[in-house]
Structure formats: C-alpha cells, structure tokens
Design a protein around this motif. Structure first.
Motif, PDB file in Angstrom:
ATOM      1  N   VAL A  21      -1.241   4.791 -13.640  1.00  0.00           N
ATOM      2  CA  VAL A  21      -1.690   5.194 -12.304  1.00  0.00           C
ATOM      3  C   VAL A  21      -3.109   4.686 -12.070  1.00  0.00           C
ATOM      4  CG1 VAL A  21      -2.299   7.183 -10.861  1.00  0.00           C
ATOM      5  CG2 VAL A  21      -0.176   7.205 -12.173  1.00  0.00           C
ATOM      6  N   LEU A  22      -3.961   4.828 -13.066  1.00  0.00           N
ATOM      7  CA  LEU A  22      -5.346   4.367 -12.937  1.00  0.00           C
ATOM      8  C   LEU A  22      -5.418   2.856 -12.735  1.00  0.00           C
ATOM      9  CD1 LEU A  22      -7.026   6.531 -15.723  1.00  0.00           C
ATOM     10  CD2 LEU A  22      -6.943   6.973 -13.260  1.00  0.00           C
ATOM     11  N   ASN A  23      -4.495   2.131 -13.339  1.00  0.00           N
ATOM     12  CA  ASN A  23      -4.476   0.676 -13.195  1.00  0.00           C
ATOM     13  C   ASN A  23      -3.948   0.232 -11.837  1.00  0.00           C
ATOM     14  OD1 ASN A  23      -5.483   0.347 -15.774  1.00  0.00           O
ATOM     15  ND2 ASN A  23      -3.468   0.108 -16.690  1.00  0.00           N
ATOM     16  N   LEU A  24      -3.080   1.044 -11.225  1.00  0.00           N
ATOM     17  CA  LEU A  24      -2.412   0.645  -9.986  1.00  0.00           C
ATOM     18  C   LEU A  24      -3.037   1.227  -8.718  1.00  0.00           C
ATOM     19  CD1 LEU A  24       1.309   0.972 -11.137  1.00  0.00           C
ATOM     20  CD2 LEU A  24       0.008  -1.126 -10.813  1.00  0.00           C
ATOM     21  N   PHE A  25      -3.835   2.285  -8.866  1.00  0.00           N
ATOM     22  CA  PHE A  25      -4.344   2.977  -7.690  1.00  0.00           C
ATOM     23  C   PHE A  25      -5.859   3.135  -7.718  1.00  0.00           C
ATOM     24  CE2 PHE A  25       0.040   4.214  -7.864  1.00  0.00           C
ATOM     25  CZ  PHE A  25       0.425   4.335  -6.537  1.00  0.00           C
ATOM     26  N   HIS A  26      -6.464   3.054  -6.535  1.00  0.00           N
ATOM     27  CA  HIS A  26      -7.853   3.455  -6.353  1.00  0.00           C
ATOM     28  C   HIS A  26      -7.839   4.966  -6.142  1.00  0.00           C
ATOM     29  CE1 HIS A  26      -9.487  -0.566  -5.770  1.00  0.00           C
ATOM     30  NE2 HIS A  26      -8.548  -0.824  -4.875  1.00  0.00           N
ATOM     31  N   GLU A  36     -14.052   8.033  10.231  1.00  0.00           N
ATOM     32  CA  GLU A  36     -15.055   7.710   9.215  1.00  0.00           C
ATOM     33  C   GLU A  36     -14.386   7.255   7.924  1.00  0.00           C
ATOM     34  OE1 GLU A  36     -18.395  10.878  10.856  1.00  0.00           O
ATOM     35  OE2 GLU A  36     -17.255  11.390   9.062  1.00  0.00           O
ATOM     36  N   SER A  37     -13.293   7.899   7.575  1.00  0.00           N
ATOM     37  CA  SER A  37     -12.548   7.523   6.378  1.00  0.00           C
ATOM     38  C   SER A  37     -11.999   6.104   6.507  1.00  0.00           C
ATOM     39  CB  SER A  37     -11.405   8.516   6.139  1.00  0.00           C
ATOM     40  OG  SER A  37     -10.658   8.142   5.011  1.00  0.00           O
ATOM     41  N   ALA A  38     -11.438   5.787   7.654  1.00  0.00           N
ATOM     42  CA  ALA A  38     -10.863   4.453   7.880  1.00  0.00           C
ATOM     43  C   ALA A  38     -11.938   3.373   7.742  1.00  0.00           C
ATOM     44  CB  ALA A  38     -10.216   4.379   9.258  1.00  0.00           C
ATOM     45  N   LYS A  39     -13.111   3.608   8.296  1.00  0.00           N
ATOM     46  CA  LYS A  39     -14.211   2.644   8.200  1.00  0.00           C
ATOM     47  C   LYS A  39     -14.671   2.510   6.747  1.00  0.00           C
ATOM     48  CE  LYS A  39     -17.592  -0.040   9.508  1.00  0.00           C
ATOM     49  NZ  LYS A  39     -17.323  -1.449   9.256  1.00  0.00           N
ATOM     50  N   PHE A  40     -14.803   3.640   6.050  1.00  0.00           N
ATOM     51  CA  PHE A  40     -15.217   3.604   4.651  1.00  0.00           C
ATOM     52  C   PHE A  40     -14.218   2.810   3.807  1.00  0.00           C
ATOM     53  CE2 PHE A  40     -14.965   5.502   0.371  1.00  0.00           C
ATOM     54  CZ  PHE A  40     -16.178   5.040  -0.118  1.00  0.00           C
ATOM     55  N   ILE A  41     -12.928   3.111   3.952  1.00  0.00           N
ATOM     56  CA  ILE A  41     -11.903   2.425   3.154  1.00  0.00           C
ATOM     57  C   ILE A  41     -11.870   0.929   3.477  1.00  0.00           C
ATOM     58  CG2 ILE A  41      -9.406   2.229   2.765  1.00  0.00           C
ATOM     59  CD1 ILE A  41      -9.337   5.341   2.984  1.00  0.00           C
ATOM     60  N   GLU A  42     -12.026   0.595   4.756  1.00  0.00           N
ATOM     61  CA  GLU A  42     -12.059  -0.811   5.157  1.00  0.00           C
ATOM     62  C   GLU A  42     -13.207  -1.543   4.439  1.00  0.00           C
ATOM     63  OE1 GLU A  42     -13.428  -3.128   9.162  1.00  0.00           O
ATOM     64  OE2 GLU A  42     -12.134  -1.390   9.443  1.00  0.00           O
ATOM     65  N   ASP A  43     -14.390  -0.948   4.433  1.00  0.00           N
ATOM     66  CA  ASP A  43     -15.529  -1.559   3.748  1.00  0.00           C
ATOM     67  C   ASP A  43     -15.338  -1.550   2.234  1.00  0.00           C
ATOM     68  OD1 ASP A  43     -16.636  -1.957   6.234  1.00  0.00           O
ATOM     69  OD2 ASP A  43     -18.174  -0.401   6.022  1.00  0.00           O
ATOM     70  N   PHE A  44     -14.807  -0.461   1.699  1.00  0.00           N
ATOM     71  CA  PHE A  44     -14.549  -0.348   0.260  1.00  0.00           C
ATOM     72  C   PHE A  44     -13.644  -1.487  -0.218  1.00  0.00           C
ATOM     73  CE2 PHE A  44     -11.638   1.048  -3.081  1.00  0.00           C
ATOM     74  CZ  PHE A  44     -12.520   1.449  -4.081  1.00  0.00           C
ATOM     75  N   LEU A  45     -12.591  -1.757   0.524  1.00  0.00           N
ATOM     76  CA  LEU A  45     -11.620  -2.766   0.105  1.00  0.00           C
ATOM     77  C   LEU A  45     -12.202  -4.179   0.088  1.00  0.00           C
ATOM     78  CD1 LEU A  45      -8.367  -1.446   1.778  1.00  0.00           C
ATOM     79  CD2 LEU A  45      -8.915  -1.528  -0.661  1.00  0.00           C
ATOM     80  N   LYS A  46     -13.262  -4.405   0.836  1.00  0.00           N
ATOM     81  CA  LYS A  46     -13.895  -5.725   0.835  1.00  0.00           C
ATOM     82  C   LYS A  46     -14.587  -6.007  -0.498  1.00  0.00           C
ATOM     83  CE  LYS A  46     -14.790  -5.609   5.787  1.00  0.00           C
ATOM     84  NZ  LYS A  46     -15.837  -5.334   6.789  1.00  0.00           N
ATOM     85  N   SER A  47     -15.059  -4.932  -1.163  1.00  0.00           N
ATOM     86  CA  SER A  47     -15.825  -5.116  -2.396  1.00  0.00           C
ATOM     87  C   SER A  47     -15.854  -3.812  -3.204  1.00  0.00           C
ATOM     88  CB  SER A  47     -17.240  -5.559  -2.029  1.00  0.00           C
ATOM     89  OG  SER A  47     -17.973  -5.847  -3.166  1.00  0.00           O
ATOM     90  N   PRO A  48     -14.704  -3.388  -3.754  1.00  0.00           N
ATOM     91  CA  PRO A  48     -14.625  -2.096  -4.447  1.00  0.00           C
ATOM     92  C   PRO A  48     -15.657  -1.902  -5.558  1.00  0.00           C
ATOM     93  CG  PRO A  48     -12.440  -3.056  -4.232  1.00  0.00           C
ATOM     94  CD  PRO A  48     -13.432  -4.094  -3.766  1.00  0.00           C
TER      95      PRO A  48
END
Length: 76
Positions: A21-26, A36-48
């Motif tokens: 699970v740790l290998n497959l999921f953030h 706010e969550s959508a914006k955060f996740i969008e930015d997170f995915l650009k550079s986790p």
C-alpha cells in the motif's frame, strides 16, 4: 480535525499500512475544504518530493484537515 490530529492520524495510518500500500499510494494531509484540497493535491502531484506534512498548511484557510490516500501515478 486540526493539523496536530491529522498528523497523528497519518502516522497511525502509515504504521498500520501494508508495504505494498505504501508503495502504491500517497498518504497525505490535506485541507478539508474541497477547493483548497484540490489545489494542494494538484500542486503536490507536480513535485511530491518537495512537499512535507506542513506544506498543506499554506493552502488551508480554516485550520481543518483530513488524511487522504490516492494511487501514485505510474510512469512506464
């Protein structure tokens, strides 16, 4: 939940998670507010790798957080 509670919840989730699970999921802390969550996740995915637990705080206007998990992108 407040940030401190969210951090404890994430810690418990990671401790109880199976390695696959740790290998497959953030597993991240994100603002409870949907926009706010959508914006955060969008930015997170650009550079986790540049984000840590505290990163979500600058996206949150009301101090309410949740712990979410979602499948990691696979780049073949």
């Amino acid at each position: 939940m407040d940030f401190k509670e969210a951090r404890e919840h994430k810690k418990e989730s990671l401790k109880n998670a199976d390695q696959s699970v740790l290998n497959l999921f953030h597993v991240i802390i994100t603002p409870s507010n949907t926009d706010e969550s959508a914006k955060f996740i969008e930015d997170f995915l650009k550079s986790p790798e540049t984000f840590d637990d505290e990163s979500c705080q600058k996206y949150c206007s009301d101090g309410n957080y949740e712990v979410v998990s979602f499948k990691k992108e696979t780049h073949d």
